[in-house]
Design a protein around this motif. Structure first.
Motif, short mmCIF file in Angstrom:
data_model
loop_
_atom_site.label_atom_id
_atom_site.label_comp_id
_atom_site.label_asym_id
_atom_site.label_seq_id
_atom_site.Cartn_x
_atom_site.Cartn_y
_atom_site.Cartn_z
N TRP A 57 0.84 -1.19 0.00
CA TRP A 57 0.00 0.00 0.00
C TRP A 57 0.88 1.25 0.00
O TRP A 57 1.92 1.30 0.64
CB TRP A 57 -0.92 0.02 1.22
CG TRP A 57 -2.06 -0.95 1.10
CD1 TRP A 57 -2.10 -2.23 1.56
CD2 TRP A 57 -3.32 -0.70 0.47
NE1 TRP A 57 -3.30 -2.82 1.25
CE2 TRP A 57 -4.08 -1.90 0.59
CE3 TRP A 57 -3.88 0.39 -0.18
CZ2 TRP A 57 -5.37 -2.03 0.07
CZ3 TRP A 57 -5.16 0.26 -0.69
CH2 TRP A 57 -5.89 -0.93 -0.56
N SER A 69 0.51 5.82 -0.35
CA SER A 69 -0.41 6.93 -0.08
C SER A 69 0.15 8.22 -0.62
O SER A 69 1.36 8.36 -0.84
CB SER A 69 -0.69 7.05 1.42
OG SER A 69 0.48 7.42 2.12
N HIS A 91 -5.07 6.37 -0.11
CA HIS A 91 -4.31 5.13 -0.02
C HIS A 91 -4.57 4.32 -1.28
O HIS A 91 -5.72 4.19 -1.72
CB HIS A 91 -4.70 4.34 1.22
CG HIS A 91 -4.44 5.06 2.50
ND1 HIS A 91 -3.26 4.92 3.21
CD2 HIS A 91 -5.19 5.95 3.20
CE1 HIS A 91 -3.30 5.67 4.30
NE2 HIS A 91 -4.46 6.30 4.32
N ARG A 128 -2.86 0.92 -4.04
CA ARG A 128 -1.85 -0.05 -4.46
C ARG A 128 -1.62 0.12 -5.95
O ARG A 128 -2.56 0.42 -6.70
CB ARG A 128 -2.29 -1.47 -4.13
CG ARG A 128 -2.36 -1.74 -2.66
CD ARG A 128 -2.49 -3.21 -2.35
NE ARG A 128 -3.79 -3.76 -2.66
CZ ARG A 128 -4.17 -4.98 -2.31
NH1 ARG A 128 -3.34 -5.77 -1.66
NH2 ARG A 128 -5.37 -5.41 -2.62
N LEU A 166 -6.28 -1.80 5.97
CA LEU A 166 -5.33 -2.05 4.90
C LEU A 166 -4.49 -3.29 5.22
O LEU A 166 -4.23 -4.13 4.34
CB LEU A 166 -4.41 -0.84 4.71
CG LEU A 166 -5.08 0.48 4.30
CD1 LEU A 166 -4.04 1.59 4.19
CD2 LEU A 166 -5.84 0.33 3.01
N ASP A 168 -4.34 -6.82 3.19
CA ASP A 168 -3.05 -7.31 2.71
C ASP A 168 -2.85 -8.76 3.12
O ASP A 168 -2.41 -9.60 2.31
CB ASP A 168 -1.94 -6.42 3.28
CG ASP A 168 -0.62 -6.65 2.57
OD1 ASP A 168 -0.62 -6.79 1.34
OD2 ASP A 168 0.42 -6.70 3.27
#
Length: 946
Positions: free
Chosen positions: A188, A190, A215, A217, A662, A666
């Protein structure tokens, strides 16, 4: 209406080798179901219009007959069931040719390079498969808290018979092990966004000085992981395609079968180095969701991504083909500023600027091919492109930068949405920017002038053509629930006054509650009188609402509902052919004609200038562009909310929850990637090897209290089998059984059934045979509580192969309550289309017996005959009535279960009378003179009874 009596089939075996199934025709003469006397195959009647929903046996399969036959031989791959089709036509240039990792094309048929897998006992970072299973169970399935994990491990270590230390020391050890998984790792990131306009001194609105964190990916890395997932290797299209049905007419199903992908390939092929490449459309979706109202309206704005190569059924099944790639920022301000033009402009620019920044990593490969590994082990040259965006109407106007009340796809006036219009396009909007001022753009064309859509400078991207159809919000929740159902209430109140309309609405609720049970059909014990509606609630109500309002509203209103439901069910099909498109057009025209009653009655005095209803006019074009709409519906992203947002939020501490969410996402991705990798390497055994979202195959011996559902079986095209476990404490002797169940006709029916087995060429009605000439009934009969029908129903929530299973019950007590005797479709004439070739029956008993070493699985049924030669012109469904003899008793027969197609759902014809307040739904099938064959019970029922 004149009554049309349907004949009742009686199944008897054929003396031909390998075949033992006949049935009696209308004159009582036995006729073979297979004129060539070939072994009867319940799975391979693909030429029948009635069985058009059942695909043919795939190459290499050997259909098993009722009297014997065989299964697939060793090593034979039966493959998923498919409809009869011509071979697809693939794009001749962008055809997805395999290459090596350097981009050099391989010869046709060349195998992929060997995969460099670790040793087969390497479960890194887990010690072994048991540790992985435990981690997956605790973290993903049970979602056990940290404290509970610690307690479990402590108890594990304290057991005196324990062979050693627990698999994990505590929750930190478990979490660290999952985090150490190298697979599925897309970290991740940001970035922050702030207002960059002039900020006056003094009392400044807080939103102008506050930073907003987004945020995300890397979508490029996420796409690579999706394409390389071996779980999808048999369920991807590597090139745009055109598919055709048996009649050589075009069909639209998966995304790559649409015109848009082919047209994009025609443009991309002009770029250097793209010949032989694979075009990968990027499918996006976003929608705000609320995780808790009670604790302060916690809103999140997830962004999802999929790719257009995977088949629609994979995307709908949520098998990691839809990935969470971001959480967008949600700017907020006080009441004084929330409606200001300045704040609204910032909010729109924040949204589009964030999307533009997140997707930037994809830009280079949109014009220059890059080499990417796919799940089948091959490398291919890949060209990305922005594809459809899944969004509801408020999100669509935000994406297209159009004004609320206008269509985001076309230029129809917001004062006459169904009037003249043209398609919006980026070129057209740019021309408007040059020719008109801001006020004219807003007022005359519905264009918001101070924001550019995020697609504006991406290659080949035009947001106006990328907005996908949204079955959930435009059709199901929008037109049906928010409009039509609401209008019925308004009509009743305007016509009858508040007091009487409440009485009528209460009766409608009782009718809805009185609908008989059916597998997969949600019941409404209190009618529709609840406040919090979900998409599933609306879908369930659609199945039973139309018969419930008959007698309380005018026939034209019924016809409006009927036409709309036809449109809805046709557009929700998994495969949409040219003939279906014609039927969609006809249904929409009928709906637009019949809905005028709401205008004439004063419910909609200003007409129907409604964006969600207007969107229905675009569906034919969008189906041709993007394939079947069920692969791009917002129900996909809304379902993803549960796993990606709502459940992680509930598992968090609620304080600064997003960072924890998050991390949870993940870890879930790492577990899923490890499971796919271990399975691909042959290191996991079922059931643990099954993907998370793939339903486990259900044996016929499972608890009779379930309704079954989707199944991943691929070697069954359609069959009905009795449950394995027989009913206990029932007599086995037919005479004693008949007395026990109060079915005095059972022994004689068995004798006539056996007579028919011995006289396959019988040319007189079986009822006229003297009982003295009939054999004795079998000495032992086994009673079963249910049968399980397995059939091909890809338009419903079926397994990946399109298979669905349902349980048909015949029990004296269901769930500890009243008896339940389900209704079924029985095949009558395989040459007639739809319900014309079927019969409706109700099962009173499932049983089996042996005679001369032949097993006879049977059902004792009562019959329904059709009323009239056509469906009801107002409701659009066939009507049937119970068959009664001259003593007022329902006529019974014994049939072989192979004549059963699947379960049928019957809804009473309620008429004008009000239901008693205490009426029980369990009495519905015994209490009415006539019933509708509910073709809206599910999509499969609609296809065979349409």
């Amino acid at each position: 209406m004149a009554l049309k009596k349907a004949f009742r089939p009686r199944n008897i075996p054929c003396p031909a080798a390998g075949c033992n199934l006949f049935f009696t025709n209308k004159s009582g003469v036995t006729q073979h179901k297979n004129s060539a006397h070939a072994p009867f195959d319940n799975r391979a009647r693909q030429a029948s219009p009635v069985r058009a929903h059942v695909p043919p046996s795939p190459p290499g399969s050997r259909a098993s007959s009722v009297g014997g036959g065989g299964d697939a031989g060793p090593g034979e791959d039966l493959g998923p069931p498919v409809r009869l089709r011509r071979q697809p036509q693939y794009h001749p240039v962008l055809n997805g040719r395999p290459c090596d990792r350097d981009g050099n094309f391989l010869p046709p048929g060349a195998p992929p390079a060997p995969k460099g897998y670790p040793p087969p006992d390497d479960y890194t970072p887990y010690e072994g498969p048991q540790d992985f299973h435990l981690a997956d169970l605790l973290y993903r399935k049970i979602q056990m808290s940290a404290g509970e994990i610690d307690e479990l491990m402590q108890n594990w270590a304290s057991r005196p018979e324990s062979a050693g230390d627990p698999p994990f020391a505590d929750h930190n050890d478990l979490y660290n092990t999952i985090d150490a998984t190298a697979l599925g790792t897309v970290p991740w990131q940001s970035f922050e966004v702030t207002y960059d306009g002039p900020i006056p001194e003094g009392n400044t609105a807080t939103w102008k000085t506050k930073p907003y964190t987004v945020h995300f990916r890397d979508p490029h890395a996420v796409l690579q992981a999706q394409l390389a997932n071996p779980d999808f290797k048999l369920e991807m299209d590597f090139a745009p395609k055109r598919t055709f049905g048996e009649d050589n007419c075009r069909e639209y199903q998966d995304f790559m079968s649409g015109n848009w992908a082919w047209r994009q390939a025609d443009v991309i092929m002009r770029l250097p180095g793209t010949h032989g490449a694979t075009f990968v459309p990027v499918i996006l979706g976003s929608d705000k969701t609320t995780v808790s109202v009670a604790t302060g309206q916690n809103d999140y704005y997830p962004l999802y991504m999929s790719n257009g190569l995977v088949h629609n059924n994979v995307r709908r099944a949520h098998r990691n083909a839809v990935s969470l790639i971001g959480f967008l920022a949600i700017p907020k301000t006080d009441r004084e500023n929330q409606d200001s033009a300045e704040f609204r402009t910032f909010r729109r620019n924040l949204f589009h600027g964030s999307l533009r920044h997140i997707l930037e990593s994809l830009r280079p490969a949109m014009t220059t091919p890059e080499v990417t590994l796919f799940g089948d082990g091959h490398y291919r040259r890949v060209v990305y492109g922005l594809g459809p965006y899944i969004a509801d109407y408020p999100e669509q106007v935000l994406l297209a930068c159009t004004v609320q009340g206008w269509c985001a796809r076309c230029t129809a006036s917001n004062k006459d949405l169904d009037g003249p219009s043209g398609r919006r396009s980026q070129e057209h909007t740019e021309a408007l920017f040059e020719a008109l001022d801001h006020k004219a753009l807003w007022d005359d064309y519905g264009v918001i002038p101070d924001v550019l859509p995020f697609t504006w400078d991406f290659p080949r991207a035009d947001i106006y053509e990328l907005l996908s159809p949204d079955l959930l919000h435009q059709v199901i929740k929008g037109t049906f629930k928010d409009h039509l159902v609401t209008w019925v209430g308004e009509y009743l109140e305007a016509t009858h006054g508040a007091k009487k309309s409440k009485k009528i609405m209460a009766d409608i609720d009782r009718r809805i509650a009185a609908v008989p049970a059916f597998p997969g059909l949600r019941r409404f014990p209190e009618g529709r009188g609840f406040k919090q509606w979900t998409g599933d609630d609306s879908k369930a109500l659609m199945k039973v609402y139309l018969p419930a309002i008959e007698g309380h509203v005018p026939p034209q209103m019924l016809r409006a509902f009927s036409a709309f439901l036809e449109f809805c069910y046709l557009t929700r099909r998994n495969i949409v052919g040219e003939d279906t498109l014609v039927a969609i057009d006809a249904a929409l025209i009928r709906y637009h004609t019949e809905r005028k009653i709401f205008e004439d009655s004063g419910v909609c005095p200003n007409g129907f200038c409604l964006p969600r209803q207007h969107s229905l006019t675009h569906y034919r074009y969008l189906i041709q562009e993007f394939g079947a709409p069920n692969g791009l519906c917002s129900s996909i992203t809304e379902s993803k909310h549960i796993k990606a947002v709502k459940e992680p939020w509930r598992r968090s501490s609620r304080y600064q929850a997003l960072d924890q969410m998050l991390t949870i996402n993940d870890r879930l991705d790492k577990l899923a990637a490890a499971r796919v990798n271990f399975t691909e390497r042959g290191m996991l055994q079922a059931p643990a090897a099954r993907p998370a979202a793939a339903p486990a195959p259900v044996a016929a011996a499972v608890n009779d209290d379930d309704d079954l559902g989707a199944t991943n079986e691929r070697d069954i095209l359609g069959e009905v089998k009795l449950a394995v476990t027989h009913v206990r404490n029932y007599p086995h002797n037919p005479t004693l059984l008949a007395a026990h169940l109060n079915l005095p006709a059972l022994p004689n029916l068995l004798r006539r059934f056996l007579y028919a087995q011995d006289h396959p060429n019988l040319d007189i009605p079986l009822a006229e045979i003297d009982l003295d000439d009939c054999p004795d009934p079998p000495r032992s009969v086994q009673v079963l509580p249910s049968a399980i029908a397995t059939f091909y129903a890809p338009s419903d929530q079926s397994g990946i192969g399109g298979m669905l299973r349902e349980r048909i019950r015949a029990v004296r007590s269901w769930r500890g309550g009243s008896a339940r005797y389900d209704t079924i479709f029985v095949e009558q004439d395989a040459t007639l289309p739809g319900f014309r070739g079927l019969l409706a029956a109700r099962v009173l008993l499932f049983f089996s017996f042996k005679r001369a070493n032949i097993e006879y699985p049977c059902a004792l049924v009562t019959w329904f005959s059709t009323i009239g030669d056509e469906p009801c012109p107002d409701v659009g469904m066939w009507m049937v009535e119970p068959d009664i003899d001259n003593r007022g008793q329902r006529i019974m027969d014994i049939i072989h279960i192979d004549s059963i197609l699947r379960g049928a759902h019957l809804i009473p014809v309620f008429g004008d009378d009000f239901l008693p307040r205490n009426f029980k739904f369990t009495a519905s099938l015994d209490s009415f003179r006539a019933y509708y064959i509910n073709k809206y019970a599910d999509h499969h029922s609609h296809e065979i009874a349409f």
